[in-house]
Design an enzyme around this catalytic site. Structure first.
Site, PDB file in Angstrom:
ATOM      1  N   ASP A 254       0.708  -1.216  -0.017  1.00 29.06           N
ATOM      2  CA  ASP A 254      -0.061  -0.134   0.007  1.00 29.06           C
ATOM      3  C   ASP A 254       0.893   1.242  -0.122  1.00 29.06           C
ATOM      4  O   ASP A 254       1.863   1.114   0.410  1.00 29.06           O
ATOM      5  CB  ASP A 254      -0.862  -0.080   1.213  1.00 29.06           C
ATOM      6  CG  ASP A 254      -2.117   0.909   1.141  1.00 29.06           C
ATOM      7  OD1 ASP A 254      -3.470   0.529   0.730  1.00 29.06           O
ATOM      8  OD2 ASP A 254      -2.000   2.071   1.100  1.00 29.06           O
ATOM      9  N   SER A 255       0.393   2.252  -0.589  1.00 30.78           N
ATOM     10  CA  SER A 255       1.198   3.399  -0.555  1.00 30.78           C
ATOM     11  C   SER A 255       1.331   4.283   0.840  1.00 30.78           C
ATOM     12  O   SER A 255       2.101   4.984   0.843  1.00 30.78           O
ATOM     13  CB  SER A 255       0.780   4.616  -1.500  1.00 30.78           C
ATOM     14  OG  SER A 255      -0.645   5.092  -1.401  1.00 30.78           O
ATOM     15  N   CYS A 343     -14.601  -0.159  -6.650  1.00 34.22           N
ATOM     16  CA  CYS A 343     -15.821   0.276  -5.694  1.00 34.22           C
ATOM     17  C   CYS A 343     -16.114   1.476  -5.903  1.00 34.22           C
ATOM     18  O   CYS A 343     -17.026   2.223  -5.438  1.00 34.22           O
ATOM     19  CB  CYS A 343     -14.975   0.337  -4.201  1.00 34.22           C
ATOM     20  SG  CYS A 343     -13.865   1.537  -4.231  1.00 34.22           S
TER      21      CYS A 343
END
Length: 399
Positions: A254-255, A343
Site C-alpha cells: 500500500d502507498s 468500488c
C-alpha cells in the site's frame, strides 16, 4: 409535524417517484412551496396535489433523498422503525452476538431506507457516518435510539462525519462521541475468528472495509500453499486470510505508511513468529511495484480505491482499471488467480467487466471467470435503487 416545504414534481417526472426510486433530481421539480434550506425535511407532491414522498433536501443535483413514500408522523418514529428493522435483519443474518464475527454494517444508506447514513458496528462501538446535512442533524437521536435497541451490547456511538460532510456543505463538524465515555480510538474485533485492530478515528471510511468480508473468506479458500500478492492492502484483510489458510508466501503493498503499520499489527495479532515470517510488507506505489516484481505469483488481489467519483472521471478510470489488470495478469503463473475489484459507484458492472476484458485481450492469455463478487448481505441494496450496488468483483483464472 408542522407543515413542511413542498416540492411540486413535474407531471412527466412523477413516474420515477412512483417507481420508488429514492432520489428526486432538481430537474424534476416544477416549483417549491415554502422556504427550504440544506438538510430540511421536504414533502414531494404531484402537480395535481397527490402526496408522493418525504425526504431530506440537498443542494446538489439530487434535490431530495427520499425517506418514505408514505406520510410520516414524526422523524423520531421513522428513525426508530428503520433502525429496528436493520437490527432484526442483521440478527437474521447471524451477525448479532456472533462469537466469531463482531463487526458488521448496520445501516447501508438507501439499502436500509436511511439515505445518506452509514452505521458500522465494531464490537461495543457503533461508528456513524453522515453523507448529508439532513441525516447529520439527527445524529444524536440516532445514537440514543441505537442505545435503546442494543442495550448493554453497545457502550459507545462515535460520529465520524466531518470528512464526508465538508465536501458537500459549509457545515463545520467535528468527529467525536455521541454516547459513551472516551476510552480509546480503536478496538480489536473478530471477523470469522480473525483478529483485526480497527482505528475509526484515523482509518479510512469508518475504520475497516466490512464490504469485503465474504470475499476475503473466499480468497482464503484459494490461498493454501500459494504465493500471494495483496495490493492496495489497507490494513491487510486479504493478507490475514491468506496467511491463516497456509499460503506459502504473502506480499502486501500500500502507498500509505500508516496502512502498512496496521497490516503488520494485524498479522502480529493473529499469528506466531513462524507464520508471520511468511508475510512481507511493502510501502509504495502499486503500479510501480507491479512493473518491477517477479512473474511468479499464484494469486493476486486488486482492490484499489475508487478511481472515479464522478461521471466526468469515468473514462480515465476505465483506462486505469485496464492498465492495472493488465499488469497483474502479466505477473501470474499459468493457472494463477486474479481477484479484481472496483468500488467506484459511477463505474457499473458492464463498465468494469469491459475494462478487465480489454486487459485480458491485450494480455494474450486465456482468461476464465470463476466468480462474480459484490458486497455481503449486511450491505443490502434496494431493488428500486440499482446505483446502491457499488462493489463489483471478478475472480479470474489466468492460463
Amino acid at each position: 409535524m408542522s407543515p413542511l416545504p413542498r416540492a411540486i414534481i413535474y407531471r412527466k417526472k412523477v413516474d420515477a417517484v412512483q417507481r420508488f426510486h429514492p432520489w428526486i433530481f432538481s430537474g424534476a421539480i416544477a416549483k417549491m412551496q415554502g422556504q427550504v434550506n440544506d438538510g430540511d425535511l421536504v414533502e414531494a407532491y404531484s402537480e395535481d396535489g397527490k402526496f408522493l414522498a418525504i425526504g431530506l433536501w440537498g443542494m446538489g443535483s439530487i434535490a431530495i433523498k427520499v425517506l418514505s413514500f408514505q406520510p410520516v408522523e414524526s422523524m423520531q418514529s421513522l428513525l426508530r422503525d428503520r433502525l429496528q428493522q436493520a437490527f432484526i435483519l442483521r440478527k437474521q443474518l447471524g451477525l448479532i452476538d456472533n462469537p466469531e464475527t463482531s463487526c458488521y454494517r448496520l445501516i447501508n444508506s438507501e439499502g436500509d431506507g436511511l439515505a445518506g447514513l452509514i452505521i458500522d458496528v465494531y464490537g461495543e462501538t457503533a461508528v456513524l457516518q453522515c453523507h448529508s446535512l439532513g441525516t447529520y442533524g439527527y445524529r444524536q437521536e440516532i445514537a440514543e435510539i441505537l442505545k435503546e435497541i442494543y442495550g448493554d451490547r453497545l457502550q459507545a456511538v462515535y460520529d465520524k462525519s466531518s470528512a464526508t460532510l465538508s465536501r458537500k456543505s459549509q457545515t463545520q463538524s467535528q468527529d467525536g462521541l455521541l454516547i459513551g465515555e472516551k476510552s480509546n480510538d480503536s478496538a480489536e474485533v473478530l471477523e470469522y475468528g480473525h483478529r483485526f485492530i480497527v482505528d475509526w478515528e484515523r482509518g479510512q471510511k469508518t475504520g475497516f472495509f466490512l464490504d469485503q468480508r465474504e470475499n476475503r473468506l473466499l480468497f482464503g479458500k484459494y490461498a493454501t500453499g500459494k504465493k500471494v500478492l495483496n495490493t492496495f492492502c489497507y490494513s491487510g484483510g486479504f493478507s490475514v486470510y491468506a496467511v491463516a489458510a497456509g499460503a506459502r508466501e504473502v506480499h502486501s503493498i500500500d502507498s500509505s505508511v500508516k496502512a502498512m503499520e496496521w497490516t503488520d499489527r494485524n498479522i502480529a495479532a493473529n499469528f506466531d513468529d513462524e507464520r508471520q515470517a511468511t508475510h512481507t510488507s511493502f510501502t509504495g506505489d502499486v503500479f510501480d511495484f507491479l512493473k518491477q516484481c517477479d512473474r511468479d505469483y499464484d494469486a493476486i488481489v486488486l482492490d484499489p480505491p475508487a478511481f472515479a467519483k464522478s461521471l466526468s472521471a469515468r473514462h480515465s478510470a476505465m483506462q486505469a482499471y485496464r492498465r492495472l489488470n493488465l499488469q497483474a495478469m502479466s505477473k501470474l503463473k499459468s493457472g494463477g488467480l486474479l481477484f479484481t475489484f472496483s468500488c467506484s459507484q459511477v463505474v457499473n458492472v458492464e463498465n468494469f467487466t469491459g475494462a478487465v476484458t480489454a486487459a485480458a485481450i491485450e494480455s494474450g492469455r486465456t482468461i476464465k471467470v470463476l466468480h462474480h463478487l459484490t458486497h455481503p448481505a449486511d450491505h443490502p441494496t434496494s431493488i428500486f435503487h440499482p446505483e446502491g450496488a457499488y462493489l463489483k468483483g471478478l475472480v479470474l483464472s489466468v492460463i
